[in-house]
Scaffold this motif. Structure first.
Motif, PDB file in Angstrom:
ATOM      1  N   ASN A  29       8.706 -12.587  -2.927  1.00 54.07           N
ATOM      2  CA  ASN A  29       8.449 -12.081  -1.582  1.00 54.07           C
ATOM      3  C   ASN A  29       7.330 -11.052  -1.574  1.00 54.07           C
ATOM      4  OD1 ASN A  29      10.403 -13.727  -0.559  1.00 54.07           O
ATOM      5  ND2 ASN A  29      12.010 -12.166  -0.566  1.00 54.07           N
ATOM      6  N   LYS A  30       7.308 -10.188  -2.589  1.00 55.62           N
ATOM      7  CA  LYS A  30       6.260  -9.162  -2.680  1.00 55.62           C
ATOM      8  C   LYS A  30       4.891  -9.821  -2.878  1.00 55.62           C
ATOM      9  CE  LYS A  30       5.093  -4.918  -5.229  1.00 55.62           C
ATOM     10  NZ  LYS A  30       4.790  -4.060  -4.088  1.00 55.62           N
ATOM     11  N   VAL A  31       4.835 -10.791  -3.786  1.00 51.16           N
ATOM     12  CA  VAL A  31       3.566 -11.480  -4.067  1.00 51.16           C
ATOM     13  C   VAL A  31       3.093 -12.223  -2.813  1.00 51.16           C
ATOM     14  CG1 VAL A  31       2.473 -13.320  -5.431  1.00 51.16           C
ATOM     15  CG2 VAL A  31       3.981 -11.658  -6.556  1.00 51.16           C
ATOM     16  N   LEU A  32       4.014 -12.928  -2.164  1.00 48.19           N
ATOM     17  CA  LEU A  32       3.643 -13.704  -0.971  1.00 48.19           C
ATOM     18  C   LEU A  32       3.144 -12.818   0.168  1.00 48.19           C
ATOM     19  CD1 LEU A  32       6.355 -16.494  -0.807  1.00 48.19           C
ATOM     20  CD2 LEU A  32       3.887 -16.804  -1.086  1.00 48.19           C
ATOM     21  N   SER A  33       3.731 -11.648   0.324  1.00 48.99           N
ATOM     22  CA  SER A  33       3.323 -10.814   1.456  1.00 48.99           C
ATOM     23  C   SER A  33       2.126  -9.929   1.141  1.00 48.99           C
ATOM     24  CB  SER A  33       4.496  -9.990   1.980  1.00 48.99           C
ATOM     25  OG  SER A  33       4.904  -9.071   1.004  1.00 48.99           O
ATOM     26  N   GLU A  34       1.845  -9.683  -0.155  1.00 51.18           N
ATOM     27  CA  GLU A  34       0.796  -8.701  -0.456  1.00 51.18           C
ATOM     28  C   GLU A  34      -0.429  -9.235  -1.193  1.00 51.18           C
ATOM     29  OE1 GLU A  34       2.445  -5.184  -2.279  1.00 51.18           O
ATOM     30  OE2 GLU A  34       4.220  -5.303  -1.023  1.00 51.18           O
ATOM     31  N   VAL A  35      -0.319 -10.381  -1.828  1.00 58.86           N
ATOM     32  CA  VAL A  35      -1.430 -10.834  -2.667  1.00 58.86           C
ATOM     33  C   VAL A  35      -2.199 -11.982  -2.035  1.00 58.86           C
ATOM     34  CG1 VAL A  35      -2.117 -11.789  -4.915  1.00 58.86           C
ATOM     35  CG2 VAL A  35      -0.248 -10.157  -4.784  1.00 58.86           C
ATOM     36  N   LEU A  36      -3.519 -11.867  -2.134  1.00 59.19           N
ATOM     37  CA  LEU A  36      -4.398 -12.937  -1.709  1.00 59.19           C
ATOM     38  C   LEU A  36      -4.904 -13.619  -2.984  1.00 59.19           C
ATOM     39  CD1 LEU A  36      -6.057 -14.160   0.689  1.00 59.19           C
ATOM     40  CD2 LEU A  36      -7.761 -12.407   0.210  1.00 59.19           C
ATOM     41  N   PHE A  37      -4.617 -14.894  -3.149  1.00 59.43           N
ATOM     42  CA  PHE A  37      -5.122 -15.627  -4.310  1.00 59.43           C
ATOM     43  C   PHE A  37      -6.499 -16.189  -3.957  1.00 59.43           C
ATOM     44  CE2 PHE A  37      -0.635 -15.614  -5.272  1.00 59.43           C
ATOM     45  CZ  PHE A  37      -0.606 -15.513  -6.653  1.00 59.43           C
ATOM     46  N   VAL A  38      -7.475 -15.893  -4.771  1.00 57.33           N
ATOM     47  CA  VAL A  38      -8.831 -16.383  -4.533  1.00 57.33           C
ATOM     48  C   VAL A  38      -9.223 -17.287  -5.712  1.00 57.33           C
ATOM     49  CG1 VAL A  38     -11.236 -15.743  -4.088  1.00 57.33           C
ATOM     50  CG2 VAL A  38      -9.386 -14.200  -3.393  1.00 57.33           C
ATOM     51  N   LYS A  55     -10.503   8.796   9.308  1.00 61.52           N
ATOM     52  CA  LYS A  55      -9.665   9.924   8.915  1.00 61.52           C
ATOM     53  C   LYS A  55      -8.371   9.931   9.735  1.00 61.52           C
ATOM     54  CE  LYS A  55     -10.268  14.765   7.968  1.00 61.52           C
ATOM     55  NZ  LYS A  55     -10.961  15.983   8.369  1.00 61.52           N
ATOM     56  N   GLY A  56      -7.259  10.154   9.060  1.00 62.19           N
ATOM     57  CA  GLY A  56      -5.974  10.207   9.751  1.00 62.19           C
ATOM     58  C   GLY A  56      -5.278   8.862   9.870  1.00 62.19           C
ATOM     59  N   CYS A  57      -5.996   7.787   9.531  1.00 60.06           N
ATOM     60  CA  CYS A  57      -5.367   6.463   9.571  1.00 60.06           C
ATOM     61  C   CYS A  57      -4.752   6.142   8.218  1.00 60.06           C
ATOM     62  CB  CYS A  57      -6.394   5.390   9.918  1.00 60.06           C
ATOM     63  SG  CYS A  57      -7.057   5.587  11.579  1.00 60.06           S
ATOM     64  N   LYS A  58      -3.762   5.288   8.252  1.00 54.98           N
ATOM     65  CA  LYS A  58      -3.099   4.897   7.010  1.00 54.98           C
ATOM     66  C   LYS A  58      -4.021   4.058   6.138  1.00 54.98           C
ATOM     67  CE  LYS A  58       1.801   5.058   8.081  1.00 54.98           C
ATOM     68  NZ  LYS A  58       2.712   4.403   9.001  1.00 54.98           N
ATOM     69  N   LYS A  59      -3.895   4.265   4.819  1.00 57.97           N
ATOM     70  CA  LYS A  59      -4.688   3.542   3.832  1.00 57.97           C
ATOM     71  C   LYS A  59      -4.430   2.029   3.947  1.00 57.97           C
ATOM     72  CE  LYS A  59      -4.187   4.317  -0.828  1.00 57.97           C
ATOM     73  NZ  LYS A  59      -4.062   5.171  -2.019  1.00 57.97           N
ATOM     74  N   ILE A  60      -5.482   1.238   3.875  1.00 62.57           N
ATOM     75  CA  ILE A  60      -5.313  -0.225   3.882  1.00 62.57           C
ATOM     76  C   ILE A  60      -5.775  -0.767   2.538  1.00 62.57           C
ATOM     77  CG2 ILE A  60      -5.941  -2.415   4.972  1.00 62.57           C
ATOM     78  CD1 ILE A  60      -6.546  -0.855   7.537  1.00 62.57           C
ATOM     79  N   GLU A  61      -4.894  -1.500   1.882  1.00 63.22           N
ATOM     80  CA  GLU A  61      -5.243  -2.091   0.593  1.00 63.22           C
ATOM     81  C   GLU A  61      -4.924  -3.577   0.589  1.00 63.22           C
ATOM     82  OE1 GLU A  61      -2.954   0.338  -2.105  1.00 63.22           O
ATOM     83  OE2 GLU A  61      -4.766   1.461  -2.646  1.00 63.22           O
ATOM     84  N   GLN A  62      -5.805  -4.349  -0.004  1.00 61.74           N
ATOM     85  CA  GLN A  62      -5.555  -5.777  -0.157  1.00 61.74           C
ATOM     86  C   GLN A  62      -5.561  -6.120  -1.647  1.00 61.74           C
ATOM     87  OE1 GLN A  62      -4.927  -8.629   2.057  1.00 61.74           O
ATOM     88  NE2 GLN A  62      -4.363  -9.204  -0.031  1.00 61.74           N
ATOM     89  N   SER A  63      -4.391  -6.474  -2.160  1.00 62.45           N
ATOM     90  CA  SER A  63      -4.319  -6.912  -3.554  1.00 62.45           C
ATOM     91  C   SER A  63      -4.802  -8.348  -3.630  1.00 62.45           C
ATOM     92  CB  SER A  63      -2.877  -6.834  -4.057  1.00 62.45           C
ATOM     93  OG  SER A  63      -2.498  -5.476  -4.158  1.00 62.45           O
ATOM     94  N   PHE A  64      -5.460  -8.665  -4.734  1.00 64.29           N
ATOM     95  CA  PHE A  64      -5.925 -10.037  -4.896  1.00 64.29           C
ATOM     96  C   PHE A  64      -5.845 -10.481  -6.350  1.00 64.29           C
ATOM     97  CE2 PHE A  64      -9.633  -7.302  -5.259  1.00 64.29           C
ATOM     98  CZ  PHE A  64     -10.243  -7.764  -6.411  1.00 64.29           C
TER      99      PHE A  64
END
Ligand code: ZN
Length: 140
Positions: A29-38, A55-64
């Motif tokens: 579930n973690k891999v499916l919701s967070e990882v982009l396979f390229v 500034k003040g916005c939440k950090k956005i990260e994309q794992s791949f």
């Protein structure tokens, strides 16, 4: 999942699906919701993009995970699955987020690969520790 639309890529996507089915549910579930396979030219890199936010916005990260199947096409399906699972293990352990190289990272990733019922990718982990020492000397 991003990649060229070829028959070969469809087979490779099925391979990734088979691995996900074999993994523990919370990992899947973690891999499916967070990882982009390229599926690209570089084989086997687990990384993370930090997207700049105001500034003040939440950090956005994309794992791949970058995968190049042309480099491993002659390997058996089991071997391919071991390679891909190894990169998933790097993601689960958070190795994709750190900019510094941990010489124990490969061993830790393979320990997890084995725990999930796949085969270790490496048998010599000291090579990574030696490489890390050489890199440390270069940086001084
Ligand atoms: Zn690795």
């Amino acid at each position: 999942m991003i990649g060229d639309a070829t028959v070969e890529d469809d087979r490779n996507k099925i391979l990734i699906a088979k691995i996900l089915i074999a993994l523990p549910e919370e990992i899947r579930n973690k891999v499916l919701s967070e990882v982009l396979f390229v599926l690209l030219e570089v084989y086997g890199i687990a990384g993370c993009l930090s997207i700049p936010v105001p500034k003040g916005c939440k950090k956005i990260e994309q794992s791949f995970i970058l995968l190049n199947f042309s480099l491993i096409e002659k390997q058996s399906e089991d071997c391919k699955m071991d390679f891909i699972t190894h990169e998933i293990a790097h993601f689960i352990l958070g190795h994709n987020k750190s900019m510094t190289y941990d010489p124990l990272a490969e061993r830790k990733a393979d320990d997890l690969v084995e725990k999930w019922g796949f085969n270790r990718v490496y048998n010599d982990y000291e090579q990574f520790e030696r490489m890390a020492k050489i890199n440390q000397k270069r940086q001084k």
